[in-house]
Every structure is written in structure tokens, then in C-alpha cells.
Design a protein around this motif. Structure first.
Motif, PDB file in Angstrom:
ATOM      1  N   PHE A 131      59.973 -31.351 -91.043  1.00 18.23           N
ATOM      2  CA  PHE A 131      60.838 -30.822 -92.090  1.00 18.23           C
ATOM      3  C   PHE A 131      61.123 -29.354 -91.820  1.00 18.23           C
ATOM      4  O   PHE A 131      60.203 -28.558 -91.630  1.00 18.23           O
ATOM      5  N   LYS A 132      62.408 -28.993 -91.798  1.00 15.88           N
ATOM      6  CA  LYS A 132      62.779 -27.619 -91.458  1.00 15.88           C
ATOM      7  C   LYS A 132      63.954 -27.134 -92.303  1.00 15.88           C
ATOM      8  O   LYS A 132      64.638 -27.925 -92.953  1.00 15.88           O
ATOM      9  N   THR A 133      64.173 -25.839 -92.268  1.00 13.80           N
ATOM     10  CA  THR A 133      65.353 -25.222 -92.883  1.00 13.80           C
ATOM     11  C   THR A 133      66.315 -24.858 -91.756  1.00 13.80           C
ATOM     12  O   THR A 133      65.905 -24.278 -90.747  1.00 13.80           O
ATOM     13  N   PHE A 134      67.596 -25.212 -91.907  1.00 13.93           N
ATOM     14  CA  PHE A 134      68.566 -24.964 -90.850  1.00 13.93           C
ATOM     15  C   PHE A 134      69.926 -24.636 -91.453  1.00 13.93           C
ATOM     16  O   PHE A 134      70.147 -24.781 -92.660  1.00 13.93           O
ATOM     17  N   ILE A 135      70.838 -24.185 -90.605  1.00 14.84           N
ATOM     18  CA  ILE A 135      72.175 -23.778 -91.046  1.00 14.84           C
ATOM     19  C   ILE A 135      73.211 -24.631 -90.334  1.00 14.84           C
ATOM     20  O   ILE A 135      73.246 -24.667 -89.099  1.00 14.84           O
ATOM     21  N   ASP A 136      74.050 -25.330 -91.105  1.00 15.09           N
ATOM     22  CA  ASP A 136      75.032 -26.218 -90.487  1.00 15.09           C
ATOM     23  C   ASP A 136      76.282 -25.440 -90.067  1.00 15.09           C
ATOM     24  O   ASP A 136      76.387 -24.230 -90.284  1.00 15.09           O
ATOM     25  N   LYS A 137      77.255 -26.143 -89.471  1.00 14.98           N
ATOM     26  CA  LYS A 137      78.438 -25.480 -88.940  1.00 14.98           C
ATOM     27  C   LYS A 137      79.310 -24.854 -90.028  1.00 14.98           C
ATOM     28  O   LYS A 137      80.140 -23.991 -89.743  1.00 14.98           O
ATOM     29  N   GLY A 138      79.104 -25.286 -91.280  1.00 12.80           N
ATOM     30  CA  GLY A 138      79.828 -24.687 -92.390  1.00 12.80           C
ATOM     31  C   GLY A 138      79.113 -23.491 -92.981  1.00 12.80           C
ATOM     32  O   GLY A 138      79.483 -22.986 -94.043  1.00 12.80           O
ATOM     33  N   ASN A 139      78.042 -23.040 -92.296  1.00 15.43           N
ATOM     34  CA  ASN A 139      77.229 -21.892 -92.717  1.00 15.43           C
ATOM     35  C   ASN A 139      76.455 -22.174 -94.003  1.00 15.43           C
ATOM     36  O   ASN A 139      76.124 -21.260 -94.762  1.00 15.43           O
ATOM     37  N   ASN A 140      76.150 -23.456 -94.241  1.00 17.29           N
ATOM     38  CA  ASN A 140      75.349 -23.848 -95.401  1.00 17.29           C
ATOM     39  C   ASN A 140      73.886 -23.954 -94.997  1.00 17.29           C
ATOM     40  O   ASN A 140      73.568 -24.563 -93.960  1.00 17.29           O
ATOM     41  N   THR A 141      73.006 -23.362 -95.776  1.00 22.76           N
ATOM     42  CA  THR A 141      71.573 -23.461 -95.517  1.00 22.76           C
ATOM     43  C   THR A 141      71.069 -24.781 -96.088  1.00 22.76           C
ATOM     44  O   THR A 141      71.261 -25.079 -97.265  1.00 22.76           O
ATOM     45  N   MET A 142      70.418 -25.585 -95.238  1.00 29.48           N
ATOM     46  CA  MET A 142      69.996 -26.930 -95.596  1.00 29.48           C
ATOM     47  C   MET A 142      68.498 -27.099 -95.339  1.00 29.48           C
ATOM     48  O   MET A 142      67.897 -26.356 -94.558  1.00 29.48           O
ATOM     49  N   ASN A 143      67.924 -28.106 -95.990  1.00 36.04           N
ATOM     50  CA  ASN A 143      66.558 -28.527 -95.705  1.00 36.04           C
ATOM     51  C   ASN A 143      66.580 -29.990 -95.308  1.00 36.04           C
ATOM     52  O   ASN A 143      67.309 -30.787 -95.907  1.00 36.04           O
ATOM     53  N   GLY A 144      65.798 -30.346 -94.302  1.00 37.64           N
ATOM     54  CA  GLY A 144      65.763 -31.744 -93.895  1.00 37.64           C
ATOM     55  C   GLY A 144      64.907 -31.935 -92.658  1.00 37.64           C
ATOM     56  O   GLY A 144      64.289 -30.998 -92.139  1.00 37.64           O
ATOM     57  N   TYR A 145      64.889 -33.176 -92.184  1.00 37.38           N
ATOM     58  CA  TYR A 145      64.087 -33.510 -91.012  1.00 37.38           C
ATOM     59  C   TYR A 145      64.905 -33.376 -89.732  1.00 37.38           C
ATOM     60  O   TYR A 145      66.017 -33.877 -89.638  1.00 37.38           O
ATOM     61  N   LEU A 146      64.312 -32.705 -88.744  1.00 39.77           N
ATOM     62  CA  LEU A 146      64.916 -32.547 -87.436  1.00 39.77           C
ATOM     63  C   LEU A 146      63.984 -33.116 -86.372  1.00 39.77           C
ATOM     64  O   LEU A 146      62.759 -32.949 -86.454  1.00 39.77           O
ATOM     65  N   LEU A 147      64.573 -33.789 -85.383  1.00 40.73           N
ATOM     66  CA  LEU A 147      63.817 -34.343 -84.263  1.00 40.73           C
ATOM     67  C   LEU A 147      63.916 -33.371 -83.087  1.00 40.73           C
ATOM     68  O   LEU A 147      65.012 -33.014 -82.656  1.00 40.73           O
ATOM     69  N   GLU A 148      62.792 -32.954 -82.574  1.00 43.22           N
ATOM     70  CA  GLU A 148      62.756 -31.980 -81.492  1.00 43.22           C
ATOM     71  C   GLU A 148      63.033 -32.660 -80.150  1.00 43.22           C
ATOM     72  O   GLU A 148      62.226 -33.454 -79.670  1.00 43.22           O
ATOM     73  N   ASN A 197      64.136 -16.778 -85.770  1.00 43.19           N
ATOM     74  CA  ASN A 197      63.876 -17.076 -87.178  1.00 43.19           C
ATOM     75  C   ASN A 197      65.023 -17.801 -87.879  1.00 43.19           C
ATOM     76  O   ASN A 197      65.238 -17.621 -89.077  1.00 43.19           O
ATOM     77  N   ARG A 198      65.805 -18.606 -87.117  1.00 45.46           N
ATOM     78  CA  ARG A 198      66.840 -19.421 -87.734  1.00 45.46           C
ATOM     79  C   ARG A 198      67.212 -20.570 -86.784  1.00 45.46           C
ATOM     80  O   ARG A 198      67.076 -20.457 -85.566  1.00 45.46           O
ATOM     81  N   ILE A 199      67.701 -21.651 -87.375  1.00 47.12           N
ATOM     82  CA  ILE A 199      68.116 -22.830 -86.627  1.00 47.12           C
ATOM     83  C   ILE A 199      69.576 -23.091 -86.974  1.00 47.12           C
ATOM     84  O   ILE A 199      69.914 -23.271 -88.140  1.00 47.12           O
ATOM     85  N   ASP A 200      70.454 -23.101 -85.967  1.00 46.67           N
ATOM     86  CA  ASP A 200      71.889 -23.239 -86.188  1.00 46.67           C
ATOM     87  C   ASP A 200      72.427 -24.513 -85.563  1.00 46.67           C
ATOM     88  O   ASP A 200      71.994 -24.920 -84.477  1.00 46.67           O
ATOM     89  N   GLU A 201      73.401 -25.115 -86.212  1.00 45.29           N
ATOM     90  CA  GLU A 201      74.054 -26.287 -85.641  1.00 45.29           C
ATOM     91  C   GLU A 201      74.842 -25.870 -84.403  1.00 45.29           C
ATOM     92  O   GLU A 201      75.481 -24.819 -84.374  1.00 45.29           O
ATOM     93  N   ILE A 202      74.778 -26.727 -83.380  1.00 44.27           N
ATOM     94  CA  ILE A 202      75.511 -26.484 -82.144  1.00 44.27           C
ATOM     95  C   ILE A 202      76.260 -27.765 -81.791  1.00 44.27           C
ATOM     96  O   ILE A 202      75.715 -28.861 -81.892  1.00 44.27           O
ATOM     97  N   GLU A 203      77.517 -27.620 -81.406  1.00 37.65           N
ATOM     98  CA  GLU A 203      78.353 -28.786 -81.146  1.00 37.65           C
ATOM     99  C   GLU A 203      78.621 -28.965 -79.659  1.00 37.65           C
ATOM    100  O   GLU A 203      78.500 -28.021 -78.881  1.00 37.65           O
ATOM    101  N   THR A 204      78.990 -30.181 -79.283  1.00 32.84           N
ATOM    102  CA  THR A 204      79.265 -30.489 -77.878  1.00 32.84           C
ATOM    103  C   THR A 204      80.687 -30.054 -77.516  1.00 32.84           C
ATOM    104  O   THR A 204      81.590 -30.868 -77.357  1.00 32.84           O
ATOM    105  N   SER A 205      80.851 -28.748 -77.399  1.00 30.80           N
ATOM    106  CA  SER A 205      82.130 -28.128 -77.079  1.00 30.80           C
ATOM    107  C   SER A 205      81.850 -26.776 -76.438  1.00 30.80           C
ATOM    108  O   SER A 205      81.022 -26.008 -76.941  1.00 30.80           O
ATOM    109  N   ASN A 206      82.493 -26.498 -75.320  1.00 32.06           N
ATOM    110  CA  ASN A 206      82.266 -25.211 -74.643  1.00 32.06           C
ATOM    111  C   ASN A 206      82.490 -24.035 -75.578  1.00 32.06           C
ATOM    112  O   ASN A 206      81.670 -23.114 -75.684  1.00 32.06           O
ATOM    113  N   ARG A 207      83.618 -24.039 -76.265  1.00 29.18           N
ATOM    114  CA  ARG A 207      83.977 -22.920 -77.139  1.00 29.18           C
ATOM    115  C   ARG A 207      82.964 -22.754 -78.270  1.00 29.18           C
ATOM    116  O   ARG A 207      82.555 -21.619 -78.583  1.00 29.18           O
ATOM    117  N   LYS A 208      82.532 -23.874 -78.862  1.00 27.03           N
ATOM    118  CA  LYS A 208      81.623 -23.786 -80.004  1.00 27.03           C
ATOM    119  C   LYS A 208      80.197 -23.450 -79.585  1.00 27.03           C
ATOM    120  O   LYS A 208      79.448 -22.835 -80.354  1.00 27.03           O
TER     121      LYS A 208
END
Length: 247
Positions: A131-148, A197-208
Motif C-alpha cells: 500500500f502506497k501513496t502516489f501521484i497519477d498523471k492528472g496530478n491527483n494524490t492517491m492511495n492504493g496498492y502498487l506491485l513492484e 519522496n514521491r511516486i509518479d505515474e509514467i506512461e509508455t511514451s517518449n515525450r511523457k
């Protein structure tokens, strides 16, 4: 002895007093706080965490496509508390509710819910789910489960399974088919820089990808993509980028 005590404590927290309703022959999709079964509202809140309040609904559908779970069957796993192995049990991840359902044995009829505690982690196919806190591509702070997926020296890479429920609709006439209730699965990826000290969403795109990175790391990957004439379009491509960042 210490591990046994820790396991006993955690199993007490996630005991089968957390009652569940029937969901099309499976365990339920329950998103309200509290419930029947003898456990107090306070205990249920502590066991399941505050995220239960965010989905104050209960689904009970008979005809549906897909599943709220990443796997409908309970699988064996290992539980860790602050990195220390404390025991084994069976789990099933309800990605719709963001909840790890558990049993102490495969034969148990009662189903509990793992506490949303950041010090706890389980293994899913040999990878840590926590369970972690992360930031999605819309810059929203979320809580949920992440698989490493990658635990690197400089960067970590995570995967999030997100499930959306879409309610079906009856056929408007004899020429149109009815639309069933549906659970749709989506996959997101997140990156964490060591010491950042932060986890950000990353997309499968060179630019992003370049948009998420900074400084020397950004220049390093920009050169790597250009030199290799690489277009990042898949998780395997993304893993290569993370490996370069960790080299």
C-alpha cells in the motif's frame, strides 16, 4: 518466536469477523464501512482502512463480464512487516475496491481484509505488493496498492491494476442486444526516484517519460532514445528505460 507473535497479531486484525456478501458465486464487492458479522464499526474501519469510505456502495450483480479481482482464485503468499517475513496465508486482490482479501488456509470459508498499512507487503508472483501513496498523471494524490516490478539502485518501477465498473443496460428493442454489467481492467505504471519522496505515474511514451524525468537523468534517457531510435510503446520498453536509469 517473534515472527509467530507478529503473525498471530496480524491474523487477529484480519480475522474472518469481517463478513462478506455473496457476489455471483464469488466473494463480494463490498465498499461500505462496517457490516454484519460481529466486528465493531471501529474494528472494521481499522482493518480495512479509510479507503472503504471512498466507495460507499455495495454491488450485487448476477450478470456481468470481467471480474473485480486480478485473479478470482485465492493464491498462496508470504506476508512481510517492515521487511521481516512474518508468515504465509492465501490472498486474492480485489482491484476494484483496492483491497487484499485473505484466508489463513484455502479451506477457510471466512474472508478477511489486510490492513492498509504501508509497513505490510505480500508477494504476488515473487514481486512485492504493498500500500502506497502516489501521484497519477492528472496530478491527483492517491492511495492504493502498487506491485513492484523493478527495485533499482536509483529508480523503482511499479504497476497498478485499476478496475472500472460499468453498469449494463437492457435491450431497447428486439434489434438491440442488452449490455451486461462489466468490470474492465486497466494497467498504470509508476516511477519512484530513490530519495525523491514521491511516486509518479509514467506512461509508455517518449515525450511523457521525459516529462517525468529531470536534470541529468532526463538528458541521459533523451540521448538513449535518440541513439537507439527507440519508441517506448510497451512495458518491456519502459523496463529498458528504467534499467538505463539504474546503470
Amino acid at each position: 518466536m517473534k515472527s509467530f507473535k507478529n503473525l498471530t497479531f496480524i491474523i487477529t486484525l484480519i480475522s474472518s469477523s469481517f463478513a462478506v456478501a455473496q457476489f455471483a458465486g464469488q466473494s463480494p464487492v463490498v465498499a461500505g464501512k462496517g457490516g454484519p458479522g460481529g466486528a465493531s464499526t471501529a474494528a472494521i474501519g481499522y482493518i480495512t482502512g479509510s479507503m472503504m469510505e471512498e466507495k460507499n456502495t455495495k454491488l450485487n450483480v448476477d450478470d456481468f463480464q470481467g471480474s473485480p479481482y486480478t485473479s478470482d482464485k485465492f493464491q498462496p503468499t508470504v506476508l512481510f512487516d517492515k521487511g521481516e517475513r512474518v508468515g504465509e496465508f492465501y490472498y486474492r486482490y480485489n482491484a476494484y475496491n483496492g483491497e487484499v482479501e485473505i484466508k489463513t488456509s484455502i479451506a477457510d470459508t471466512g474472508v478477511g481484509s489486510l490492513s492498509r498499512d504501508k509497513s505490510l507487503a505480500i508477494l504476488e508472483d515473487g514481486k512485492k505488493l504493498s500500500f502506497k501513496t502516489f501521484i497519477d498523471k492528472g496530478n491527483n494524490t492517491m492511495n492504493g496498492y502498487l506491485l513492484e516490478l523493478i527495485d533499482g539502485e536509483n529508480y523503482n518501477l511499479y504497476q497498478r491494476t485499476k478496475v472500472k465498473y460499468t453498469e449494463g443496460a437492457p435491450a431497447a428493442n428486439s434489434f438491440v442486444k442488452a449490455t451486461p454489467n462489466k468490470f474492465s481492467h486497466f494497467t498504470e505504471y509508476y516511477i519512484e526516484k530513490e530519495g525523491g519522496n514521491r511516486i509518479d505515474e509514467i506512461e509508455t511514451s517518449n515525450r511523457k517519460i521525459l516529462k517525468v524525468l529531470e536534470g541529468k537523468d532526463k538528458e541521459k534517457i533523451k540521448a538513449y532514445l535518440k541513439d537507439n531510435k527507440m519508441k517506448v510503446r510497451s512495458i518491456e520498453d519502459l523496463k529498458k528505460v528504467i534499467e538505463v536509469l539504474n546503470s
